[in-house]
Design an enzyme around this catalytic site. Structure first.
Site, PDB file in Angstrom:
ATOM      1  N   GLU A 141       6.015 -36.591  38.691  1.00  0.00           N
ATOM      2  CA  GLU A 141       5.298 -37.505  37.802  1.00  0.00           C
ATOM      3  C   GLU A 141       3.893 -37.027  37.476  1.00  0.00           C
ATOM      4  O   GLU A 141       3.023 -36.961  38.349  1.00  0.00           O
ATOM      5  CB  GLU A 141       5.187 -38.896  38.428  1.00  0.00           C
ATOM      6  CG  GLU A 141       4.480 -39.884  37.519  1.00  0.00           C
ATOM      7  CD  GLU A 141       4.154 -41.197  38.181  1.00  0.00           C
ATOM      8  OE1 GLU A 141       3.799 -41.217  39.369  1.00  0.00           O
ATOM      9  OE2 GLU A 141       4.260 -42.232  37.496  1.00  0.00           O
ATOM     10  N   ASP A 176       6.126 -42.033  33.389  1.00  0.00           N
ATOM     11  CA  ASP A 176       5.352 -43.275  33.458  1.00  0.00           C
ATOM     12  C   ASP A 176       4.618 -43.433  32.127  1.00  0.00           C
ATOM     13  O   ASP A 176       3.703 -42.657  31.804  1.00  0.00           O
ATOM     14  CB  ASP A 176       4.365 -43.195  34.631  1.00  0.00           C
ATOM     15  CG  ASP A 176       3.688 -44.523  34.896  1.00  0.00           C
ATOM     16  OD1 ASP A 176       3.407 -44.819  36.074  1.00  0.00           O
ATOM     17  OD2 ASP A 176       3.439 -45.267  33.929  1.00  0.00           O
ATOM     18  N   GLN A 202       8.534 -45.675  34.063  1.00  0.00           N
ATOM     19  CA  GLN A 202       7.705 -46.757  34.569  1.00  0.00           C
ATOM     20  C   GLN A 202       6.823 -47.297  33.454  1.00  0.00           C
ATOM     21  O   GLN A 202       6.557 -46.596  32.460  1.00  0.00           O
ATOM     22  CB  GLN A 202       6.838 -46.283  35.757  1.00  0.00           C
ATOM     23  CG  GLN A 202       7.666 -45.956  37.009  1.00  0.00           C
ATOM     24  CD  GLN A 202       6.831 -45.377  38.122  1.00  0.00           C
ATOM     25  OE1 GLN A 202       5.990 -44.504  37.893  1.00  0.00           O
ATOM     26  NE2 GLN A 202       7.075 -45.826  39.340  1.00  0.00           N
ATOM     27  N   GLU A 238       5.539 -50.941  37.209  1.00  0.00           N
ATOM     28  CA  GLU A 238       4.457 -50.521  38.104  1.00  0.00           C
ATOM     29  C   GLU A 238       3.112 -51.019  37.572  1.00  0.00           C
ATOM     30  O   GLU A 238       2.267 -50.244  37.089  1.00  0.00           O
ATOM     31  CB  GLU A 238       4.456 -49.006  38.235  1.00  0.00           C
ATOM     32  CG  GLU A 238       3.625 -48.510  39.406  1.00  0.00           C
ATOM     33  CD  GLU A 238       3.696 -47.020  39.582  1.00  0.00           C
ATOM     34  OE1 GLU A 238       3.811 -46.294  38.581  1.00  0.00           O
ATOM     35  OE2 GLU A 238       3.626 -46.564  40.738  1.00  0.00           O
TER      36      GLU A 238
HETATM   37  O1  LIG Z   1       0.611 -43.691  40.279  1.00  0.00           O
HETATM   38  C1  LIG Z   1       1.730 -43.844  39.784  1.00  0.00           C
HETATM   39  O2  LIG Z   1       1.977 -44.158  38.591  1.00  0.00           O
HETATM   40  C2  LIG Z   1       2.924 -43.630  40.627  1.00  0.00           C
HETATM   41  O3  LIG Z   1       4.018 -43.903  40.161  1.00  0.00           O
HETATM   42  C3  LIG Z   1       2.792 -43.057  42.017  1.00  0.00           C
HETATM   43  O4  LIG Z   1       4.062 -42.949  42.576  1.00  0.00           O
HETATM   44  C4  LIG Z   1       1.960 -43.866  42.942  1.00  0.00           C
HETATM   45  O5  LIG Z   1       0.632 -43.735  42.758  1.00  0.00           O
HETATM   46 MG   LIG Z   2       3.981 -44.265  38.086  1.00  0.00          MG
END
Ligand SMILES: O=C(O)C(=O)[C@H](O)CO
Ligand SMILES: [Mg+2]
Length: 262
Positions: A141, A176, A202, A238
């Protein structure tokens, strides 16, 4: 509509960690994710999943000393033995929870440093091969530097190149959208182009990192885009609830029958 995974590290903080599984199920979630389960036994976590009929979408491998500011070990050459032990620990939790996706955090290191690059690649190859034996995907990520100053993996294009170069089908992108928007923008076209290597998505609002509604990103549009693209993975929520987890679920349509108290 994608299957949403409540992030039990960020959401449901009104409950103890183990009780968050029950609260997320009661709120209509079918899946959960979290950063780290390691304060509890694998069996205790697995029991909460089973009791609530929840699917474990993702969690992170041990990140080093999180409380001391460490954010992963992979890019730290003198921590490889600890990383190897962390992979084995994470696999015990993956077995107890049936989790098929594990995120390996890179750590705080200079992305341009050849020693950190070599350490990161060695760590990713080791973790990927260990997970592949158990049919588990390793997720990488990119994280923005405003939230995590000095984080080694901070660019989607570099991550895409590494995944292609590693040529391991179980090494995939943790996309993300919060970080994508801050780092590069162009979320819709990036989703389309990177979906073939994407193992997990995410979400959170930008810039607040609160509920996915009402700020820079049009999430109803992006959810429809994920459906149009045929994304069949989970979407991890998240985000930090703005004013209470349940009060902030107006954006969310329950994805399981909500069992109301008798
Ligand atoms: O920070 C993020 O977006 C995450 O997904 C990590 O796994 C945790 O900090
Ligand atoms: Mg994340």
């Amino acid at each position: 509509m994608p299957i949403f995974a409540a992030n039990l590290t960020m959401m449901f903080n009104e409950w103890s960690f183990l009780d968050r599984f029950d609260a997320a199920a009661d709120a209509g979630f079918r899946a959960v994710e979290y950063l780290f389960p390691y304060d509890h036994t694998p069996d205790a976590v697995g029991e909460r999943l089973r009791r609530n009929g929840l699917t474990q979408a993702l969690f992170n491998m041990p990140p080093g000393d999180w409380a001391a500011g460490e954010r992963g070990l992979a890019a730290l050459p003198d921590r490889f033995a600890e990383l190897q032990a962390g992979v084995e620990t994470a696999l015990r939790y993956a077995e107890a929870t049936g989790c098929r996706r594990l995120h390996l955090m890179a750590g705080l290191a200079d992305a341009a440093d050849p020693t950190a690059q070599a350490s990161y690649r060695r760590a990713v190859e080791h973790a990927a091969d260990a997970l592949a034996e158990r049919g588990i995907d390793l997720l990488l990520e990119p994280i923005n530097g405003r939230d995590m100053p000095g984080y080694f993996l901070n660019d989607f294009t570099a991550t895409e190149r590494l995944i292609a170069d590693l040529d391991r089908p179980n090494v995939r992108l943790q996309f993300d959208l919060y970080h994508r928007q801050i780092l590069h923008g162009d979320c819709t076209m990036a989703l389309s182009r990177l979906l073939p290597i994407t193992g997990h998505v995410q979400i959170a609002s930008v810039p607040s990192r609160h509920e996915p509604a009402g700020e820079e990103l049009n999430y109803p549009f992006l959810f429809a885009e994920l459906d149009r693209l045929g994304y069949e993975g989970f979407v991890g929520c998240e985000y930090r609830p703005r004013a209470g987890t349940l009060a902030g679920l107006g954006w969310f349509t329950p994805q399981r029958a909500i069992v109301t108290g008798a």
